[in-house]
Scaffold this motif. Structure first.
Motif, PDB file in Angstrom:
ATOM      1  N   TYR A  99       0.837  -1.205   0.000  1.00  0.00           N
ATOM      2  CA  TYR A  99       0.000   0.000   0.000  1.00  0.00           C
ATOM      3  C   TYR A  99       0.866   1.246   0.000  1.00  0.00           C
ATOM      4  O   TYR A  99       1.984   1.259   0.507  1.00  0.00           O
ATOM      5  CB  TYR A  99      -0.993  -0.004   1.161  1.00  0.00           C
ATOM      6  CG  TYR A  99      -0.410   0.104   2.554  1.00  0.00           C
ATOM      7  CD1 TYR A  99       0.304  -0.932   3.120  1.00  0.00           C
ATOM      8  CD2 TYR A  99      -0.614   1.249   3.328  1.00  0.00           C
ATOM      9  CE1 TYR A  99       0.816  -0.839   4.408  1.00  0.00           C
ATOM     10  CE2 TYR A  99      -0.116   1.348   4.611  1.00  0.00           C
ATOM     11  CZ  TYR A  99       0.606   0.301   5.144  1.00  0.00           C
ATOM     12  OH  TYR A  99       1.107   0.399   6.411  1.00  0.00           O
ATOM     13  N   CYS A 148       2.479   2.859   3.121  1.00  0.00           N
ATOM     14  CA  CYS A 148       3.369   2.018   3.930  1.00  0.00           C
ATOM     15  C   CYS A 148       4.639   2.807   4.244  1.00  0.00           C
ATOM     16  O   CYS A 148       5.308   3.309   3.352  1.00  0.00           O
ATOM     17  CB  CYS A 148       3.733   0.744   3.167  1.00  0.00           C
ATOM     18  SG  CYS A 148       4.657  -0.438   4.149  1.00  0.00           S
ATOM     19  N   VAL A 174       8.282  -0.914   4.726  1.00  0.00           N
ATOM     20  CA  VAL A 174       8.555  -2.169   4.019  1.00  0.00           C
ATOM     21  C   VAL A 174       8.234  -2.103   2.522  1.00  0.00           C
ATOM     22  O   VAL A 174       9.088  -2.358   1.678  1.00  0.00           O
ATOM     23  CB  VAL A 174       7.804  -3.359   4.677  1.00  0.00           C
ATOM     24  CG1 VAL A 174       8.065  -4.643   3.899  1.00  0.00           C
ATOM     25  CG2 VAL A 174       8.251  -3.519   6.118  1.00  0.00           C
ATOM     26  N   CYS A 175       7.007  -1.742   2.195  1.00  0.00           N
ATOM     27  CA  CYS A 175       6.596  -1.756   0.778  1.00  0.00           C
ATOM     28  C   CYS A 175       7.526  -0.954  -0.140  1.00  0.00           C
ATOM     29  O   CYS A 175       7.923  -1.457  -1.193  1.00  0.00           O
ATOM     30  CB  CYS A 175       5.186  -1.203   0.595  1.00  0.00           C
ATOM     31  SG  CYS A 175       3.905  -2.244   1.276  1.00  0.00           S
ATOM     32  N   HIS A 210       0.574  -6.646   6.489  1.00  0.00           N
ATOM     33  CA  HIS A 210       0.337  -7.459   5.283  1.00  0.00           C
ATOM     34  C   HIS A 210       1.550  -8.298   4.930  1.00  0.00           C
ATOM     35  O   HIS A 210       2.673  -7.960   5.292  1.00  0.00           O
ATOM     36  CB  HIS A 210      -0.033  -6.559   4.100  1.00  0.00           C
ATOM     37  CG  HIS A 210       1.076  -5.663   3.642  1.00  0.00           C
ATOM     38  ND1 HIS A 210       1.894  -5.976   2.588  1.00  0.00           N
ATOM     39  CD2 HIS A 210       1.512  -4.467   4.103  1.00  0.00           C
ATOM     40  CE1 HIS A 210       2.770  -5.009   2.411  1.00  0.00           C
ATOM     41  NE2 HIS A 210       2.579  -4.076   3.318  1.00  0.00           N
TER      42      HIS A 210
HETATM   43 NI    NI Z   1       3.981  -2.437   3.452  1.00  0.00          NI
END
Ligand code: NI
Length: 202
Positions: A71, A74, A77-78, A167
């Motif tokens: 997303y 984020c 991480v993303c 997620h």
């Molecule tokens: Ni993420």
């Protein structure tokens, strides 16, 4: 199996046309050895791209696909996963420009509530104009995420209205028939992703 035949033909034709295409040879393991081969992952979805157009999984038929769910909001991480995914794509494309024409990196949001086509568009623009960004209604996104067995849970909403999405962060390499082939090490490095692509994409 007309599809498999045509792929073999394309591979042979490419090898004849360009001797440099070393990745189109017997050094590549059979797809059956891929870490996701035969897994019950992927499948029909209908989503919306950054221009607001309807996009179906079948629209990518004939193309290899790198798929990542995340997303735009984020915090950590993303963005790094997507960065490594695109670094891998770019490195692979530099070595294998012809094969890269049939390889599509795809980002699918797990947070359609905030990730409008416009927001996803701004997110994917940060990485590559080749990166396809997809969102949709909650129901459309749920269908897609469930098809890929993606875990996602909305976190507590803060006073300011913000929230995190917990997620799974998995890179999927899917074949030209939409079949699962291998995991992409998007949590490792762009080099590792490129190496994985070179192992399978043919
Ligand atoms: Ni993420």
């Amino acid at each position: 199996m007309p599809i498999r035949k045509s792929r073999l033909f394309r591979c042979a034709a490419t090898a004849v046309a360009a001797l440099v295409l070393a990745s189109c040879g017997p050094s590549q393991p059979p797809l059956e050895q891929g870490s996701l081969y035969g897994a019950d992952i992927g499948g029909a979805f209908e989503l919306v791209d950054t221009a607001g157009n309807t996009v179906r999984w079948s629209d990518f038929d004939g193309k290899w696909r790198m798929v990542y769910f995340g997303y735009a909001y984020c915090p950590d991480v993303c963005p790094f996963d997507v960065q490594r995914m695109i670094q891998g794509y770019n490195a692979f494309a530099a070595q294998n420009p012809a094969l890269a024409e049939d390889l599509v990196p795809i980002f699918i949001t797990v947070d359609p509530e905030r990730d409008t086509p416009e927001v996803v568009g701004r997110f994917v623009e940060n990485f590559s104009d080749k990166l396809v960004g997809l969102t949709g209604t909650q129901e459309q996104v749920d269908t897609a995420a469930d098809a890929f067995a993606v875990y996602r849970v909305k976190g507590e909403v803060t006073e300011e209205g913000g929230y995190l999405m917990d997620h799974s962060n998995i890179g999927y390499l899917m074949g030209p028939d939409g079949e699962p082939v291998a995991l992409l090490p998007v949590d490792t490095s762009g080099e590792a992703v490129a190496k994985e692509l070179a192992t399978w994409v043919r």
